[in-house]
Design a protein around this motif. Structure first.
Motif, PDB file in Angstrom:
ATOM      1  N   GLN A 213      51.755  45.035  36.783  1.00 30.72           N
ATOM      2  CA  GLN A 213      50.324  45.273  36.690  1.00 30.72           C
ATOM      3  C   GLN A 213      49.836  45.893  38.002  1.00 30.72           C
ATOM      4  O   GLN A 213      49.097  46.859  38.009  1.00 30.72           O
TER       5      GLN A 213
ATOM      6  N   HIS B 269      44.746  44.158  27.425  1.00 33.33           N
ATOM      7  CA  HIS B 269      43.461  43.579  27.020  1.00 33.33           C
ATOM      8  C   HIS B 269      42.752  44.461  26.000  1.00 33.33           C
ATOM      9  O   HIS B 269      41.663  44.149  25.564  1.00 33.33           O
TER      10      HIS B 269
ATOM     11  N   SER C 261      45.390  35.748  39.280  1.00 28.07           N
ATOM     12  CA  SER C 261      45.901  36.721  38.314  1.00 28.07           C
ATOM     13  C   SER C 261      45.153  38.036  38.500  1.00 28.07           C
ATOM     14  O   SER C 261      44.065  38.071  39.089  1.00 28.07           O
TER      15      SER C 261
ATOM     16  N   GLY D 119      48.507  33.249  31.763  1.00 32.87           N
ATOM     17  CA  GLY D 119      49.926  33.023  32.065  1.00 32.87           C
ATOM     18  C   GLY D 119      50.847  34.147  31.624  1.00 32.87           C
ATOM     19  O   GLY D 119      52.069  34.020  31.699  1.00 32.87           O
ATOM     20  N   LYS D 120      50.280  35.263  31.186  1.00 32.15           N
ATOM     21  CA  LYS D 120      51.088  36.370  30.659  1.00 32.15           C
ATOM     22  C   LYS D 120      52.046  36.928  31.723  1.00 32.15           C
ATOM     23  O   LYS D 120      53.252  36.997  31.511  1.00 32.15           O
ATOM     24  N   SER D 121      51.483  37.329  32.859  1.00 34.63           N
ATOM     25  CA  SER D 121      52.326  37.920  33.898  1.00 34.63           C
ATOM     26  C   SER D 121      53.333  36.898  34.420  1.00 34.63           C
ATOM     27  O   SER D 121      54.482  37.242  34.705  1.00 34.63           O
ATOM     28  N   THR D 122      52.908  35.646  34.529  1.00 35.23           N
ATOM     29  CA  THR D 122      53.815  34.608  35.031  1.00 35.23           C
ATOM     30  C   THR D 122      55.037  34.476  34.127  1.00 35.23           C
ATOM     31  O   THR D 122      56.167  34.380  34.605  1.00 35.23           O
TER      32      THR D 122
ATOM     33  N   ASN E 244      42.211  36.347  31.214  1.00 41.39           N
ATOM     34  CA  ASN E 244      42.701  36.452  32.590  1.00 41.39           C
ATOM     35  C   ASN E 244      43.154  35.070  33.065  1.00 41.39           C
ATOM     36  O   ASN E 244      42.418  34.106  32.963  1.00 41.39           O
ATOM     37  N   GLY E 245      44.380  35.023  33.552  1.00 40.67           N
ATOM     38  CA  GLY E 245      44.902  33.747  34.044  1.00 40.67           C
ATOM     39  C   GLY E 245      45.581  32.912  32.968  1.00 40.67           C
ATOM     40  O   GLY E 245      45.946  31.765  33.199  1.00 40.67           O
TER      41      GLY E 245
ATOM     42  N   GLY F 124      43.347  40.053  36.665  1.00 36.87           N
ATOM     43  CA  GLY F 124      41.967  40.147  36.208  1.00 36.87           C
ATOM     44  C   GLY F 124      41.020  39.323  37.066  1.00 36.87           C
ATOM     45  O   GLY F 124      39.870  39.701  37.293  1.00 36.87           O
TER      46      GLY F 124
HETATM   47  N1  LIG Z   1      52.141  32.851  43.144  1.00 39.73           N
HETATM   48  C1  LIG Z   1      51.152  32.124  42.635  1.00 39.73           C
HETATM   49  N2  LIG Z   1      50.610  31.101  43.339  1.00 39.73           N
HETATM   50  C2  LIG Z   1      49.613  30.339  42.838  1.00 39.73           C
HETATM   51  N3  LIG Z   1      49.066  30.518  41.622  1.00 39.73           N
HETATM   52  C3  LIG Z   1      49.555  31.521  40.862  1.00 39.73           C
HETATM   53  C4  LIG Z   1      50.607  32.379  41.321  1.00 39.73           C
HETATM   54  N4  LIG Z   1      50.879  33.280  40.349  1.00 39.73           N
HETATM   55  C5  LIG Z   1      50.027  33.009  39.328  1.00 39.73           C
HETATM   56  N5  LIG Z   1      49.242  31.949  39.625  1.00 39.73           N
HETATM   57  C6  LIG Z   1      48.214  31.346  38.745  1.00 39.73           C
HETATM   58  O1  LIG Z   1      48.789  31.136  37.460  1.00 39.73           O
HETATM   59  C7  LIG Z   1      47.836  31.401  36.421  1.00 39.73           C
HETATM   60  C8  LIG Z   1      48.390  32.428  35.470  1.00 39.73           C
HETATM   61  O2  LIG Z   1      48.401  33.697  36.111  1.00 39.73           O
HETATM   62  P1  LIG Z   1      48.946  35.034  35.432  1.00 39.73           P
HETATM   63  O3  LIG Z   1      49.017  36.032  36.509  1.00 39.73           O
HETATM   64  O4  LIG Z   1      50.185  34.737  34.680  1.00 39.73           O
HETATM   65  O5  LIG Z   1      47.774  35.367  34.419  1.00 39.73           O
HETATM   66  P2  LIG Z   1      47.649  36.608  33.387  1.00 39.73           P
HETATM   67  O6  LIG Z   1      47.645  36.034  32.012  1.00 39.73           O
HETATM   68  O7  LIG Z   1      48.669  37.613  33.700  1.00 39.73           O
HETATM   69  O8  LIG Z   1      46.167  37.114  33.715  1.00 39.73           O
HETATM   70  P3  LIG Z   1      45.554  38.629  33.871  1.00 39.73           P
HETATM   71  O9  LIG Z   1      45.134  39.058  32.514  1.00 39.73           O
HETATM   72  O10 LIG Z   1      44.355  38.401  34.738  1.00 39.73           O
HETATM   73  O11 LIG Z   1      46.573  39.481  34.511  1.00 39.73           O
HETATM   74  C9  LIG Z   1      46.568  31.838  37.122  1.00 39.73           C
HETATM   75  O12 LIG Z   1      45.701  30.736  37.220  1.00 39.73           O
HETATM   76  C10 LIG Z   1      47.037  32.275  38.501  1.00 39.73           C
HETATM   77  O13 LIG Z   1      46.020  32.087  39.453  1.00 39.73           O
END
Ligand SMILES: Nc1ncnc2c1ncn2[C@@H]1O[C@H](COP(=O)(O)OP(=O)(O)OP(=O)(O)O)[C@@H](O)[C@H]1O
Ligand SMILES: [Mg+2]
Length: 506
Positions: A87, A199, A397, A43-46, A40-41, A399
């Motif tokens: 998601q 996951h 994120s 960076g996948k969704s980003t 979780n976190g 999760g």
């Molecule tokens: N708009 C935003 N503003 C500030 N921080 C952000 C923003 N979007 C994402 N983040 C941060 O960037 C990091 C990556 O987030 P991301 O959503 O890409 O994780 P993920 O791999 O998709 O996790 P998960 O499995 O929980 O969905 C996290 O620390 C999140 O808090």
């Protein structure tokens, strides 16, 4: 080797206090399913939002069909045939299914909306995807699982070439997952390339061709699926060995009844009776639509009770609203956290202490030191990835938002915990932490009722299982009777055609 239609090179994306992506690369071949995994976190969704034009990276290159872009806009991504199923589902609840499917590209006739044609086309698509629901229904009236499938239909019906699925199976049960696999197969055959974030490693081994691992915003590895295994993936994801997915069982002698319900009925469940003892985890199995969530909602006072009795300990109580439930020491950790569990515009800290303010009062004031201890402790224990306790929950994120909901209820002094899909969307490492938390609750004499579609989890954690079917309890399994086969035997409603299943849910 099939050609790469997409290449991402050296992508970096920062948010205040967070480097979400640090010089990452990724590629996608035509017609492949490329899984993207990480904690979780990670960076996948980003990264995927970079592809859909929602995020613009600080640096890096996006090559699509060999053409280089420094960033995309939502419009250009759409034109290039890139579509994402988020998601957090983002369908418009008040609109109908067909309006959602055709949103932004409505059929018109003589300047007016051609409803008839859209409905006919949407109905045809729904049937093609094995959903027997009229497309004139409102999104709000169908289950999360069905909403998910509508989102997929929406993406697929608009000439998609690159489809990104962010945890598509999280809200689905076994039947629906199989349906989704068939759908993915069809899309591959049609040459669509798919990025698949999940996951659930076992499903990745079933459908992915390649797999990429992220950790802390960095690219760690990319493998052909045949060249890796679950164990080594987990190690790459969490950065250390993780030998057990479940903590050792806590087998304490059970205490007296903490909760008992007798012949409880709402419009969704019928004559459900159960008892829960101190120190016990009672698992609830069953298919989507079998009434599992509705059972928890009934106990929590969220749905209107038609008949039946509830006892806490030996006390007969009347729980008419969630407010009553909380006052009686009953907590519900809901399945749909976005809608029911969190205040997105508030901070991590405020969310965690919100339901237990009383505990943090010192005279008429809040005790800041005690709050900061409790919140800091929760962040560490659950490994909530946040720059600090004051970060707004909406920036976490998926999760990590979920972990905040859990932390919130752990702080409250409830006696009975109702968990609805507690680890949905939670990474392997953090799952372990949540199971440990449940075991702590057990040892402290609390009672837990857990609804889970994750078979391994249901079997791994429950002391006893009730299986539901058509809003009723169809079987009870004691510890030594708990097997996947037995659960499915009681849960299955194979004799019913899909159309019937749908009608029953209304
Ligand atoms: N708009 C935003 N503003 C500030 N921080 C952000 C923003 N979007 C994402 N983040 C941060 O960037 C990091 C990556 O987030 P991301 O959503 O890409 O994780 P993920 O791999 O998709 O996790 P998960 O499995 O929980 O969905 C996290 O620390 C999140 O808090
Ligand atoms: Mg995510």
């Amino acid at each position: 080797m099939r050609n790469e239609i997409l290449v991402l090179q050296g992508i970096t994306k920062r948010f205040p206090g967070v480097v979400a992506l640090d010089d990452v690369s990724f590629s996608l071949r035509q017609g492949e399913v490329h899984a993207l995994v990480g904690e979780n976190g990670a960076g996948k969704s980003t990264l995927m939002k970079v592809l859909t034009g929602m995020n613009s990276p600080e640096s890096g290159k996006i090559l699509i069909d060999g053409v280089s872009h420094s960033s995309l806009t939502i419009q250009s991504a759409k034109t290039l045939g890139i579509s994402m199923i988020y998601q957090e589902l983002n369908s418009i609840q008040m609109l109908t299914i067909f309006e959602n499917i055709f949103f932004g590209r409505e059929y018109k006739r003589g300047g007016l909306l051609d409803r008839k044609r859209m409905i006919a086309e949407a109905d045809r698509l729904l049937l093609e995807f094995e959903l027997n629901i009229p497309s004139t229904r409102k999104m709000a009236e169908i289950t999360v699982a069905y909403q998910q499938i509508v989102e997929i239909i929406k993406a697929v019906s608009s000439n998609v070439r690159i489809l990104i699925m962010d945890e598509p199976t999280a809200p689905l049960s076994i039947d629906e997952v199989k349906m989704l696999y068939r759908l993915v197969g069809k899309l591959k055959e049609a040459g669509v390339s798919i990025v698949y974030i999940s996951h659930r490693l076992e499903e990745i081994f079933q459908i992915a061709d390649r797999i990429t691992v992220f950790r802390d915003g960095r690219h760690i590895a990319t493998h052909d699926i045949g060249d890796t295994n679950e164990e080594s993936l987990i190690k790459e994801m969490v950065g250390r060995e993780l030998s057990n997915q479940y903590p050792p069982r806590v087998d304490l002698p059970l205490g007296p009844n903490i909760l008992q319900i007798k012949r409880l009925s709402t419009s969704k469940i019928k004559d459900v009776s159960l008892r829960l003892r101190q120190g016990e985890i009672l698992g609830i199995g069953g298919l989507i639509g079998s009434g599992r969530t509705e059972l928890l909602r009934a106990i929590f006072g969220a749905d209107r009770i038609l008949s039946g009795e509830v006892y806490l300990g030996t006390r007969n109580v009347s729980i008419k609203s969630p407010f009553d439930a909380i006052r009686c020491g009953v907590a519900l950790i809901p399945e749909d956290r976005k809608q029911h569990g969190l205040l997105l515009k508030m901070s991590v800290e405020d969310n965690i202490i919100f339901s237990s303010l009383k505990k943090f009062m010192k005279g008429l004031m809040l005790n800041a030191a005690q709050i900061s201890d409790a919140v800091g402790g929760a962040i560490v224990r659950l490994a909530i990835k946040t720059p600090g306790p004051k970060q707004l929950v909406k920036y976490l994120s998926g999760g990590n938002q979920q972990k905040v909901v859990l932390a919130k209820w752990m702080e409250s002094n409830a006696q009975v915990y109702l968990f609805d899909e507690p680890t949905r969307g939670i990474d392997v490492g953090a799952k372990y932490e949540i199971y440990e938390l449940m075991n702590t609750l057990k040892s402290n004499g609390k009672g837990i009722i857990m609804v889970s579609s994750d078979m391994q989890e249901l079997i791994g954690m429950s002391d006893r299982i009730l299986v539901m079917k058509d809003g009723q309890v169809s079987g009870e399994l004691k510890r030594d009777e708990i097997t996947q086969e037995n659960i499915l035997k009681h849960a299955s409603k194979k004799h019913l055609p899909r159309a019937m299943e749908w009608r029953e849910e209304e």
